[in-house]
Scaffold this active site. Structure first.
Site, PDB file in Angstrom:
ATOM      1  N   LYS A  51       0.388  -1.596  -0.009  1.00 41.00           N
ATOM      2  CA  LYS A  51       0.339  -0.044   0.160  1.00 41.00           C
ATOM      3  C   LYS A  51       0.914   1.011   0.052  1.00 41.00           C
ATOM      4  O   LYS A  51       2.069   1.272   0.433  1.00 41.00           O
ATOM      5  CB  LYS A  51      -0.645   0.518   1.331  1.00 41.00           C
ATOM      6  CG  LYS A  51      -1.829   0.791   1.619  1.00 41.00           C
ATOM      7  CD  LYS A  51      -3.496   0.249   0.478  1.00 41.00           C
ATOM      8  CE  LYS A  51      -4.274   0.877   0.251  1.00 41.00           C
ATOM      9  NZ  LYS A  51      -5.630   0.046  -0.413  1.00 41.00           N
TER      10      LYS A  51
ATOM     11  N   ASP B  61      -6.664   5.096  -4.872  1.00 44.68           N
ATOM     12  CA  ASP B  61      -7.934   4.250  -3.420  1.00 44.68           C
ATOM     13  C   ASP B  61      -8.085   5.467  -3.450  1.00 44.68           C
ATOM     14  O   ASP B  61      -8.383   6.623  -4.232  1.00 44.68           O
ATOM     15  CB  ASP B  61      -7.031   3.716  -2.184  1.00 44.68           C
ATOM     16  CG  ASP B  61      -7.772   3.651  -0.870  1.00 44.68           C
ATOM     17  OD1 ASP B  61      -7.656   2.155  -0.775  1.00 44.68           O
ATOM     18  OD2 ASP B  61      -7.643   4.074  -0.180  1.00 44.68           O
TER      19      ASP B  61
HETATM   20  N1  GLU Z   1      -7.535   0.436  -3.072  1.00 44.51           N
HETATM   21  C1  GLU Z   1      -8.181  -0.855  -3.111  1.00 44.51           C
HETATM   22  C2  GLU Z   1      -7.920  -1.843  -1.998  1.00 44.51           C
HETATM   23  O1  GLU Z   1      -8.542  -1.157  -1.282  1.00 44.51           O
HETATM   24  C3  GLU Z   1      -7.286  -1.596  -4.828  1.00 44.51           C
HETATM   25  C4  GLU Z   1      -6.084  -1.870  -4.673  1.00 44.51           C
HETATM   26  C5  GLU Z   1      -5.500  -2.795  -5.933  1.00 44.51           C
HETATM   27  O2  GLU Z   1      -6.533  -2.382  -6.877  1.00 44.51           O
HETATM   28  O3  GLU Z   1      -4.958  -3.097  -6.269  1.00 44.51           O
HETATM   29  O4  GLU Z   1      -8.372  -2.838  -2.051  1.00 44.51           O
END
Ligand code: GLU
Length: 450
Positions: free
Chosen positions: A125, A165
């Protein structure tokens, strides 16, 4: 002191002031206790000690110039948490609340969420404490370019693949990708959530919201019920909330609320989704503007929320979909939902319920779908985007949507079966955590001490 308490205590010393991260770790460790007893090899291999420590944490300065010529500086992060199952995968969050603890909580959750999808993706992340609100398009572009000027050296289609996100949508992904391509001289699937014009996947934008509703459908099916005619409370009005509402309408349910950081809209006859899309996706405005078209809707500004609670959860509904942000749903909110007869809570956001709220849901016997299972449709579809990029193909909308449906059903049944195997048939927190953890832990053992 129990092993779990000891681990948390140690984390508090070695990673101070990261409360959301401790909360996410505690949630997983408490549910996997029965598994640790059954399989002592996890302790022998120090899986927990290794899992709670990210494989790599990148923190960097993001300097940029605003429209008035002032130099601004933000903190940038990419936390590459665990690559036992595949390249690091997870979004980027641009929000003023971002700090190392927030990104670590999100990265930690992502490991198990990604494992649950059954797809070969590790967990990571990133983001920045940048506030996109009120910034011009040119400022957003300069910020994204500066952010990528550091990030590009750490990512790659087989290394680490960021996505969006909160605060990072298709516009930001576009600017980030442009700068990556310029610096790396490569056009590859290094980010997901891309525009359909240049490598994006159909249904990626819709996937998190649609996926959460497919998950809710599985939960209702299991009760011998359906979504048809159900009143649904939704919080948030971003990508997740909007497409959860869209799929709820498709399936005959009625979304009656949504919210943004300034207030909540409640509309008994059903949220006017086209209007919310116009306000939020096109104009990037405030939900309060909804009243200009619908003066029979109710708007509660943030200042009028009940103490220790959110105004969205005090209405009567059959289902609740928290789709805004972490810890937005408190014990007080959980209580009012349950008192009003809400029977099913499905999390579109990451860790939106406080630990006390989760405990209340589980004790009450309501159907509760934790975020790391229910919102995994977004990242799962990101992986489908990676597959399409790697093969230089593009699937049509229905093909991706069908795959998404299948993945959500598998996640639900995997979590449910695991919960049953461990003697807690309705506890999907335990089921999801054990099912996700087991895959990562077994892969880590097979790959040795790295
Ligand atoms: N931010 C999204 C999550 O919390 C998607 C992450 C992604 O697609 O890599 O899963």
């Amino acid at each position: 002191m129990s092993y779990i308490k000891e681990t948390i205590e140690k984390l508090k010393q070695t990673s101070p002031a990261q409360v959301e991260f401790y909360q996410a770790v505690e949630d997983v460790l408490e549910s996997i206790e029965p598994l640790l007893e059954e399989r002592p090899k996890y302790r022998e291999h120090s899986i927990i000690e290794r899992l709670v420590e990210p494989e790599r944490q990148i923190m960097f300065r993001v300097p940029w110039m605003d429209d008035d010529g002032n130099i601004q500086v933000n903190k940038g992060y990419r936390i590459e948490f665990n690559s036992a199952l595949g390249p690091y995968k997870g979004g980027l969050r641009f929000h003023p609340s971002v700090n190392a603890g927030i990104i670590k909580f999100l990265g930690f959750e992502q490991i198990f969420k990604n494992a649950l999808t059954g797809l070969p993706i590790g967990g990571g992340k990133g983001g920045a404490n940048f506030n996109p609100k009120g910034k011009s398009d040119a400022e957003i572009m300069r910020f994204c370019q500066s952010f990528m000027s550091e990030l590009y050296r750490h990512i790659g289609p087989n290394t680490d693949v960021p996505a969006g996100d909160i605060g990072v949508g298709s516009r930001e992904i576009g600017y980030l990708f442009g700068q990556y391509k310029r610096l790396a001289n490569r056009f590859d699937g290094v980010l997901t959530g891309k525009s359909l014009l240049w490598g994006g996947s159909h249904a990626r934008k819709e996937a998190t919201g649609y996926g959460a509703v497919y998950f809710a459908q599985c939960m209702m099916d299991d009760k011998g019920d359906s979504l048809e005619g159900k009143r649904c409370l939704i919080s948030g009005s971003g990508n997740v909330a909007i497409y959860a509402m869209e799929k709820l309408y498709d399936l005959g349910a009625r979304p009656i609320s949504c919210s943004d950081s300034s207030g909540t809209i409640y509309h008994e006859q059903g949220i006017d989704l086209d209007l919310v899309k116009r306000i939020k996706e096109e104009q990037k405005g405030r939900l309060e503007e909804y009243l200009e078209t619908h003066n029979n809707a109710e708007y509660t500004p943030r200042d009028d929320y009940p103490k220790d609670g959110h105004s969205v959860w005090r209405y009567k509904a059959d289902l609740a979909f928290p789709c805004a942000t972490q810890n937005e749903l408190t014990a007080k909110d959980a209580q009012s939902l349950l008192e009003n007869g809400c029977k099913c809570i499905v999390e579109g956001a990451n860790m939106p319920s406080t630990q006390a709220a989760v405990d209340l849901f589980i004790e009450s016997g309501a159907a509760y779908g934790p975020g790391k299972a229910a919102n995994a449709g977004g990242v799962a579809t990101s992986q489908l985007e990676m597959v399409q990029n790697a093969s230089m193909l593009r699937w049509d909308f229905d093909e991706v949507d069908e795959k998404l449906k299948g993945i959500m059903s598998n996640i639900y049944h995997d979590a449910k079966r695991t919960a049953e195997d461990f003697g807690h048939p309705s506890n999907l927190v335990l089921g999801a955590n054990i099912a996700g953890f087991r895959k990562v832990a077994d892969a880590m053992i097979e790959q040795g001490v790295v």
